[in-house]
Design a protein around this motif. Sequence first.
Motif, mmCIF file in Angstrom:
data_model
loop_
_atom_site.group_PDB
_atom_site.id
_atom_site.type_symbol
_atom_site.label_atom_id
_atom_site.label_comp_id
_atom_site.label_asym_id
_atom_site.label_seq_id
_atom_site.Cartn_x
_atom_site.Cartn_y
_atom_site.Cartn_z
ATOM 1 N N LEU B 314 61.943 -4.800 57.710
ATOM 2 C CA LEU B 314 62.130 -3.355 57.905
ATOM 3 C C LEU B 314 62.641 -3.129 59.171
ATOM 4 C CD1 LEU B 314 61.172 -1.325 55.520
ATOM 5 C CD2 LEU B 314 59.301 -0.943 57.114
ATOM 6 N N ILE B 315 63.904 -2.671 59.202
ATOM 7 C CA ILE B 315 64.493 -2.302 60.531
ATOM 8 C C ILE B 315 64.824 -0.764 60.675
ATOM 9 C CG2 ILE B 315 66.718 -2.624 61.722
ATOM 10 C CD1 ILE B 315 65.533 -5.303 61.276
ATOM 11 N N GLN B 316 64.247 -0.148 61.815
ATOM 12 C CA GLN B 316 64.362 1.160 61.972
ATOM 13 C C GLN B 316 63.918 2.150 60.915
ATOM 14 O OE1 GLN B 316 68.227 1.690 64.037
ATOM 15 N NE2 GLN B 316 67.666 0.480 65.450
ATOM 16 N N PHE B 317 62.748 1.772 60.035
ATOM 17 C CA PHE B 317 62.316 2.668 59.332
ATOM 18 C C PHE B 317 61.617 3.693 60.107
ATOM 19 C CE2 PHE B 317 58.715 4.205 56.973
ATOM 20 C CZ PHE B 317 59.410 4.827 55.815
ATOM 21 N N GLN B 318 61.969 5.041 59.659
ATOM 22 C CA GLN B 318 61.390 6.086 60.523
ATOM 23 C C GLN B 318 60.577 7.193 59.782
ATOM 24 O OE1 GLN B 318 64.905 8.116 62.365
ATOM 25 N NE2 GLN B 318 65.130 6.418 63.612
ATOM 26 N N ASN B 319 59.385 7.441 60.323
ATOM 27 C CA ASN B 319 58.412 8.237 59.743
ATOM 28 C C ASN B 319 57.459 9.011 60.878
ATOM 29 O OD1 ASN B 319 56.726 6.485 60.697
ATOM 30 N ND2 ASN B 319 55.841 5.877 58.447
ATOM 31 N N ARG B 320 57.097 10.044 60.526
ATOM 32 C CA ARG B 320 56.248 11.022 61.407
ATOM 33 C C ARG B 320 54.767 10.841 61.493
ATOM 34 N NH1 ARG B 320 59.071 16.302 59.269
ATOM 35 N NH2 ARG B 320 59.223 14.620 57.493
ATOM 36 N N TYR B 321 54.359 10.510 62.598
ATOM 37 C CA TYR B 321 52.949 10.316 62.503
ATOM 38 C C TYR B 321 51.967 11.634 63.330
ATOM 39 C CZ TYR B 321 51.826 5.466 61.034
ATOM 40 O OH TYR B 321 51.889 4.471 60.304
ATOM 41 N N ARG B 322 51.015 11.977 62.770
ATOM 42 C CA ARG B 322 50.454 13.248 63.512
ATOM 43 C C ARG B 322 49.635 12.745 64.793
ATOM 44 N NH1 ARG B 322 45.404 14.934 61.650
ATOM 45 N NH2 ARG B 322 45.481 13.776 59.757
ATOM 46 N N CYS B 323 49.929 13.575 65.659
ATOM 47 C CA CYS B 323 49.044 13.573 67.068
ATOM 48 C C CYS B 323 47.670 14.219 66.547
ATOM 49 C CB CYS B 323 49.833 14.122 67.985
ATOM 50 S SG CYS B 323 51.524 13.601 68.220
ATOM 51 N N ARG B 324 46.833 14.037 67.745
ATOM 52 C CA ARG B 324 45.652 14.626 67.865
ATOM 53 C C ARG B 324 45.814 15.990 67.935
ATOM 54 N NH1 ARG B 324 40.734 12.549 71.760
ATOM 55 N NH2 ARG B 324 38.832 13.047 70.177
ATOM 56 N N ASP B 325 46.804 16.494 68.507
ATOM 57 C CA ASP B 325 47.183 17.855 68.992
ATOM 58 C C ASP B 325 47.675 18.581 68.056
ATOM 59 O OD1 ASP B 325 49.741 17.209 69.128
ATOM 60 O OD2 ASP B 325 50.048 17.551 71.145
ATOM 61 N N GLY B 326 47.775 18.061 66.670
ATOM 62 C CA GLY B 326 48.228 18.631 65.430
ATOM 63 C C GLY B 326 49.865 18.516 65.418
ATOM 64 N N GLY B 327 50.519 17.914 66.402
ATOM 65 C CA GLY B 327 51.786 17.901 66.367
ATOM 66 C C GLY B 327 52.229 16.536 65.659
ATOM 67 N N TYR B 328 53.783 16.263 65.653
ATOM 68 C CA TYR B 328 54.012 15.107 64.906
ATOM 69 C C TYR B 328 54.912 14.333 65.803
ATOM 70 C CZ TYR B 328 51.995 15.924 60.337
ATOM 71 O OH TYR B 328 50.897 16.487 59.636
ATOM 72 N N ARG B 329 54.830 12.932 65.802
ATOM 73 C CA ARG B 329 55.913 12.195 66.616
ATOM 74 C C ARG B 329 56.583 11.431 65.702
ATOM 75 N NH1 ARG B 329 56.638 14.316 71.528
ATOM 76 N NH2 ARG B 329 57.334 12.375 72.232
ATOM 77 N N TRP B 330 58.092 11.247 65.803
ATOM 78 C CA TRP B 330 58.697 10.598 64.899
ATOM 79 C C TRP B 330 58.696 9.038 65.633
ATOM 80 C CZ3 TRP B 330 61.403 10.858 60.566
ATOM 81 C CH2 TRP B 330 61.783 12.106 60.122
ATOM 82 N N LEU B 331 58.349 7.964 64.610
ATOM 83 C CA LEU B 331 58.255 6.433 64.889
ATOM 84 C C LEU B 331 59.219 5.886 64.248
ATOM 85 C CD1 LEU B 331 54.486 5.839 65.177
ATOM 86 C CD2 LEU B 331 55.746 6.594 66.901
ATOM 87 N N SER B 332 59.902 4.786 64.993
ATOM 88 C CA SER B 332 60.983 4.141 64.119
ATOM 89 C C SER B 332 60.492 2.727 64.477
ATOM 90 C CB SER B 332 62.373 4.015 65.133
ATOM 91 O OG SER B 332 63.247 3.152 64.719
ATOM 92 N N TRP B 333 60.319 2.096 63.139
ATOM 93 C CA TRP B 333 59.477 0.660 62.995
ATOM 94 C C TRP B 333 60.757 -0.183 62.760
ATOM 95 C CZ3 TRP B 333 54.321 0.197 62.734
ATOM 96 C CH2 TRP B 333 53.554 1.461 62.748
ATOM 97 N N ASN B 334 60.211 -1.464 63.391
ATOM 98 C CA ASN B 334 60.807 -2.739 63.098
ATOM 99 C C ASN B 334 59.849 -3.613 62.503
ATOM 100 O OD1 ASN B 334 63.317 -2.186 63.608
ATOM 101 N ND2 ASN B 334 63.211 -2.364 65.800
ATOM 102 N N VAL B 335 59.791 -3.985 61.509
ATOM 103 C CA VAL B 335 58.702 -4.909 60.981
ATOM 104 C C VAL B 335 59.433 -6.313 60.269
ATOM 105 C CG1 VAL B 335 56.575 -5.273 59.544
ATOM 106 C CG2 VAL B 335 57.480 -2.964 60.458
ATOM 107 N N PRO B 336 59.169 -7.413 60.797
ATOM 108 C CA PRO B 336 59.657 -8.485 60.351
ATOM 109 C C PRO B 336 58.892 -8.783 59.000
ATOM 110 C CG PRO B 336 58.861 -8.945 62.274
ATOM 111 C CD PRO B 336 58.437 -7.869 61.963
ATOM 112 N N ALA B 337 59.561 -9.576 57.922
ATOM 113 C CA ALA B 337 59.132 -9.794 56.637
ATOM 114 C C ALA B 337 58.046 -10.500 56.844
ATOM 115 C CB ALA B 337 60.018 -10.626 55.887
ATOM 116 N N PRO B 338 56.968 -10.395 56.009
ATOM 117 C CA PRO B 338 55.782 -11.173 56.240
ATOM 118 C C PRO B 338 55.851 -12.586 56.005
ATOM 119 C CG PRO B 338 55.309 -9.767 54.652
ATOM 120 C CD PRO B 338 56.547 -9.364 55.178
ATOM 121 N N VAL B 339 55.321 -13.660 56.812
ATOM 122 C CA VAL B 339 55.283 -14.930 56.301
ATOM 123 C C VAL B 339 54.887 -15.063 54.995
ATOM 124 C CG1 VAL B 339 54.602 -17.322 56.938
ATOM 125 C CG2 VAL B 339 54.832 -15.604 58.649
ATOM 126 N N PRO B 340 55.547 -15.860 53.967
ATOM 127 C CA PRO B 340 55.415 -16.001 52.729
ATOM 128 C C PRO B 340 53.853 -16.485 52.387
ATOM 129 C CG PRO B 340 57.391 -16.935 52.971
ATOM 130 C CD PRO B 340 56.860 -16.729 54.271
#
Lengths: 149, 595
Positions: B314-340
């Motif tokens: 996964l390269i630069q997958f983006q989604n929003r996470y809820r903060c404790r104050d109720g707002g959202y932050r955009w996170l951009s994810w880089n996740v290498p494929a899991p080892v088989p």
Amino acid sequence: MNVERILLAEDNPEDVELTLEALGDVNLANEVVVVGDGAEALDYLKRTGKYSRRSEGDPAVIFLDLKMPKVDGLQVLREIRADPALRSIPVVIMTSSREESDLVESYKVGVNAYVVKPVDFGQFAESVKRVGLFWAVVNEPPPGSLRKA
Amino acid sequence: MKTASLMSGRGPQGSELAGRAPLFLFGVGLLIALAAAVLSWLQIRRLIEDAERVDQSRRVLEVIESLRRFLARAEASQRGWILTREASFREKEAAARRGLQASLEEAGALTADHPAQQGRCRELAPLLEERGSLLDKGGDDGPTALRERIRQGDLVTDRILGILRTMETEERGLLESRNADSHRSADRTLLAGATSGAVSCASFAMGMALYIRETRRRRRAEAAILQANARLEAANLEIREAGAQVEAFFNKSLDLTAVADFDGRFRKLNPAWEKVLGWPLAELLARPWLDFIHPDDRTATIQAAERLGAGATLIQFQNRYRCRDGGYRWLSWNVPAPVPGSSTLYSTARDVTDLKAAEERILALNKELEAFSYSVSHDLRAPLRHANGFVELLQKHAGPALDDKSRRYLKTISDAVNKMGRLIDDLLSFSRSGRGELKSGHVGMASLVEEVRRDLQADMEGRSIVWDLKPLPDAWGDPALLRQVWINLLSNAVKYTRHRAEARIEVGTESGNGQGPSCYYVRDNGAGFDMKYADKLFGVFQRLHASHEFEGTGVGLANVKRIVARHGGSIWAEAKVGEGAVFYFTVPLAGEVGR
């Protein structure tokens, strides 16, 4: 009596005048009916509104400006192509826009020709004359269109 | 513990066997030595016995000799008594007879193990008695009787001497054989001693050699183990250090690092999470991560997780996470494929909320710009067209009535309007070349140049131009934009060579330090320019020539530079006033870029 075989949809009076001037050189000026915006164009074609009483017959060609008040040229084109009674009428877009998106979209909807109006009047007049002659004289329009008197 | 496991890990039984070999050899050597000792002892005992028997035979011979002596002495005493009748002879005879008796007893004792000699001793006893008692029977016999008794006594003596000779002969034979036995025994004893000594020495030596070898081997093995242990220790240290580094990297990362499972929960998070989202880490770890994701992003996130599960990265997958104050932050994810075979995900995410906002602003600006250029394109050109159109109409209508000055004015208006139209067209083209996505593909530069040259035919009317088109490698880029580059450069070359009787225009590539083509170039022998102003060459509306000399809007090269830059390339020029100019540019070559 003149047969109105060319529908010119153009909101700008100067453009209308220049276009008619050019068409006059090839004796087509008398066969043009001018509408000032897209809504009027549709009224004319569908014989609604102030055109509800106009006589039968479709124009042999429609010259359509893209940027018009109320309903723009692309929208008019879409409605023409969506209407079984109108969809076979040749439509020529005549515009100042060289924007590729306009060009692509127009052809997608099914325009017959796309003419960019040159700034130079000589060239402009030449284009208008050729387009007018071709679609109103040379081209054989679909059945139901008005024929030359 | 590590050492032990290392040793047992290596422990083939062979070396243990080898370790026991010296012990075994020592045992065998010891047994052989013991056997040799026993054998020697037996041999020596036999030697002693043999010697004793030899001695015994000698004493038997001595006893036989003393029997002869005592017999002679007894006879001499008897004769003396017979002749002299002196009592002393009778005493001497008695002493000799006692000697005979004692010697006979001794002989019997000495020959106890020899039945034949024993038999002879028994034979001797009555004879000796008989010979001794010769004088005891009637002491006063006449000479005839005496002679008879002496003659009989001589007969007995002869028999005694005969027996004694037989005994002596027998005993000498015995002595001889016993002597031989004794010598053989001595030889055997010597041999046994020597053999056992030699065998002992040999086995001892072999045992010693093996022991030394084994000791050396062991010492070497121990050294190797020590070395291996040292290495292991060093490796352990390294691993610990590396672990500490990884841990520090994980914890101190400004990005949000996470270890997660496909079960929908985080397993480990770094403190950056708390900083960005405001939730305590414990809370983030306790709840499924889907709880924190913006409802609109959940489907996409689940699909992304499924892609990861299928082995994708996964390269630069983006989604929003809820903060404790109720707002959202955009996170951009880089996740290498899991080892088989593993379901662990090691991911990093970056808070791109600000970036997203900036991106949106840029998008909005771009939209605005688009609307602006659309409006320029459509709305600005229309009045120009009208001005131009009506000037033309005016000329047509009033033409004959106008004086020359008025006609010139009208022409000036018309020229100005036309120039404005070109400026607007160029500006629009410049604006367009900076917007929109590059539609990159394989571009045949040679055929593109050929096409552009054909399109310029109108400008070359009545000109003498020598074209030198060298082979060009294909490029990787947007064909429409690269076409624009060639149009500008070639039309410039045509334009600025206008005053040459014979224009020369060369198109080719230059190779950089022998590693294949590095840049394209267009060379002309035209007006050139002063290198002092080279930096102005590629600026918008910058011109190095007066427009009455060479027409132009000053947008063309700016446009070229922008297009080249958008392709990741660069453009530069070399020129000399009155001699010509060379324009170089680089764009990715088709061979360099993977599909």
